[in-house]
Design a protein around this motif. Sequence first.
Motif, short mmCIF file in Angstrom:
data_model
loop_
_atom_site.label_atom_id
_atom_site.label_comp_id
_atom_site.label_asym_id
_atom_site.label_seq_id
_atom_site.Cartn_x
_atom_site.Cartn_y
_atom_site.Cartn_z
N GLN A 94 10.12 41.64 90.17
CA GLN A 94 8.57 40.47 91.65
C GLN A 94 9.01 38.72 91.21
OE1 GLN A 94 7.99 41.62 94.82
NE2 GLN A 94 8.31 39.22 95.02
N ARG A 117 18.12 35.32 104.43
CA ARG A 117 17.35 36.31 105.41
C ARG A 117 17.55 37.80 104.70
NH1 ARG A 117 17.49 35.63 111.54
NH2 ARG A 117 16.04 34.31 111.87
N PHE A 118 18.67 38.41 104.18
CA PHE A 118 18.63 40.46 103.81
C PHE A 118 18.45 40.29 102.44
CE2 PHE A 118 20.74 42.44 100.98
CZ PHE A 118 20.25 44.29 101.21
N PHE A 119 18.53 39.11 101.99
CA PHE A 119 17.72 39.59 100.37
C PHE A 119 16.10 39.15 99.88
CE2 PHE A 119 22.36 39.43 98.69
CZ PHE A 119 21.91 40.38 97.48
N ALA A 121 14.18 40.00 102.48
CA ALA A 121 13.86 41.25 103.25
C ALA A 121 13.62 42.32 102.10
CB ALA A 121 14.28 41.79 103.89
N LEU A 122 14.22 42.47 101.01
CA LEU A 122 14.48 43.43 99.58
C LEU A 122 12.95 42.64 98.91
CD1 LEU A 122 17.58 43.54 98.48
CD2 LEU A 122 16.86 45.00 100.35
N TYR A 123 12.78 41.16 98.77
CA TYR A 123 11.95 40.52 98.10
C TYR A 123 10.31 40.66 98.44
CZ TYR A 123 14.78 39.83 94.50
OH TYR A 123 15.69 40.41 92.98
N GLY A 124 10.54 41.13 100.28
CA GLY A 124 9.13 41.50 101.14
C GLY A 124 8.55 40.45 101.57
N HIS A 126 8.78 38.40 105.59
CA HIS A 126 9.07 38.64 106.60
C HIS A 126 9.10 37.70 107.24
CE1 HIS A 126 9.07 42.96 104.98
NE2 HIS A 126 7.76 42.33 104.53
N HIS B 13 6.94 45.70 103.55
CA HIS B 13 7.94 45.72 102.62
C HIS B 13 9.54 46.35 102.47
CE1 HIS B 13 8.97 43.85 97.83
NE2 HIS B 13 10.20 44.02 98.31
N PRO B 116 12.89 43.63 93.72
CA PRO B 116 12.01 44.59 93.31
C PRO B 116 11.73 45.84 94.74
CG PRO B 116 11.09 42.74 94.60
CD PRO B 116 12.42 42.52 94.09
#
Lengths: 340, 284
Positions: A94, A117-119, A121-124, A126, B13, B116
Amino acid sequence: MADSTHPNPGPPALLCDNVVKLFRRGRGLKKKVVRALDGASLTIPQGELFGLLGPNGAGKTTLVRCIATLLIPDSGTIRLFGHDVFTDSLFCRQRIGLLTSGERTLYWKLSARDNLRFFAALYGLHGRDRDRRIDYLLELLGLREVANERLERYSSGMKQKVSLARALLHDPDILLLDEPTLGLDPQFGRFIRQFIKEELNRKQGKTILLTTHYMDEADELCDRIAFINRGKIVATRTPAEFKREIPHKEILEVRCLGQPDTTGLKHLDGIEQVQADFRDGITTLRLVMPKAEKVLSEVIELLRPQVRLLGIDVKEPTLEDVFIYMTGTSLGADTKEEIQ
Amino acid sequence: MNRLRIWWSKLRHYAGAVWAENIKEWKLELTYKADFARGLIDPVVYLLPYLLYGVALVGGRSSENLQRLVGTSDIITFITLGYVFIGFLNMALWAMGFSLRKEQFYGTLESVFAAPVPRWVFTMGMSLHSILHQLLMIAVQIVFILAVFSIRINPLGLLPTLLVIALMLVALYGIGMFMASFTLIFKQGWLVSEALSSILMILTPIAYPLAVLPAFMQQAALFVPTTYGILTARHFLMGEKISFTLNDALLRLALLSLLWVAFGLLVFALIERQTRRAGTLSHY
């Protein structure tokens, strides 16, 4: 042991202690063990722009991939802000912004905005926060106008900017930039270098580990530099300190047409090192010595019968000269496949 | 309270990551429009020979022998309902592994794995996309079959059927994780998928009743999640006789789900770790 020069309070941003990474290739009798990292140690205090300088195959990318948890080392410790990157992997990931070398790290069939946008979301990230952050980064990197176009229509430099935006999406504390200007044209290279130094390091105060085999890039950007060669950190200093590593030395640079025999040069009195780089029919010789003018006539005498001399210059030592002086390897060399 | 907030934020998340992966896969899929259109026709094209073959053999739509074996005679509805589950099985055996392979091909797998979120969250996103994709294919099949053959199902059976399918999908996710692991370690992981697919296709009673299989294969079929999906779906939707109750089916599927998911996650974690040791995560 890791070196321990970090002026900031709190744990260092990054600490690598005695990291060893072996790659096993082939089977049976053809089995080889490649020692990619051979006890690499370094410490980066918070807020520092730290360069890892070494030739291809020296272990730079392997170390970055270990820090980013994409590779598991055979031994050694890697700690990020005091947290072990393997036992506290999610926390560390993170806080890392990773820019890997090579273009193919994004979805070329998607637009820059869709990739981000995709990445995000992976990094939390929104909703509105995500959209605001993406807009901000697209603006910052000059990509707003083309944000909705597919990446396959982008130039290499533009793709690299999107990769950089991706690395910055979650506002990480530490950036791992692996050869960020590799293969870019000079204009994009200059932009990326300036962005790293001025925006990310000076303005945003981010800790940055930058790997490169471009001496000028490391010299221009980094607060401190570590030389890495054959998986080992050879030395860590500021660029100025490194240049003082060859005290009272001068570099005699000779450019000539063709490839001369350098054996005689090595035996001349006062010459400590000879490096020859042959490209496009032209050889550039760099001779390290205490006083160039003392051997100048002898050098000319030795070379003139063999090749046509194009130019002779006396120069201050560069980081590359120091690297060669310390490791015996050129930064342009390929040191891959070092067999154990 | 604080811990609850952390859990909620983490859940949000992860759910966001699963959804984003699903959306990204749809967007990528829709960039190849002709291929997508072909994919919509496929389920119908593959189903038709089964149906025509069945009708030709039986000499019509109704089979007395089928009636005697499973308590229902409509061979069209019988095969159509069974065939729907081939898609689910393929989803587990091929789709997730193929998605990982595509990421390796694009060169994006490392970028994704550097994020993460636990790596199983990412595979769950792949799975969600595969399920939604499969549901779209089923919808196309059903519309086609309704239009051409008019299948007769009991609408009251839909709810228990969906319940069984939902549980079956959990077990298939476990199988999918297991299969996806092979993609990471063997660059020709499809060989394992191919082998397992052949075995499971025989064990799963798609176009024939379970009763026609040899006894040991009938026993083996009870370890395959799709067997319960097919049998209970056909039981509730068209009255096929089954040798277990709904509760039994749910209980066994729950157990299979638990086992497959635990096994799939374990194997995936071990192999993913091994690839990070070997440095072959992004190798294509």
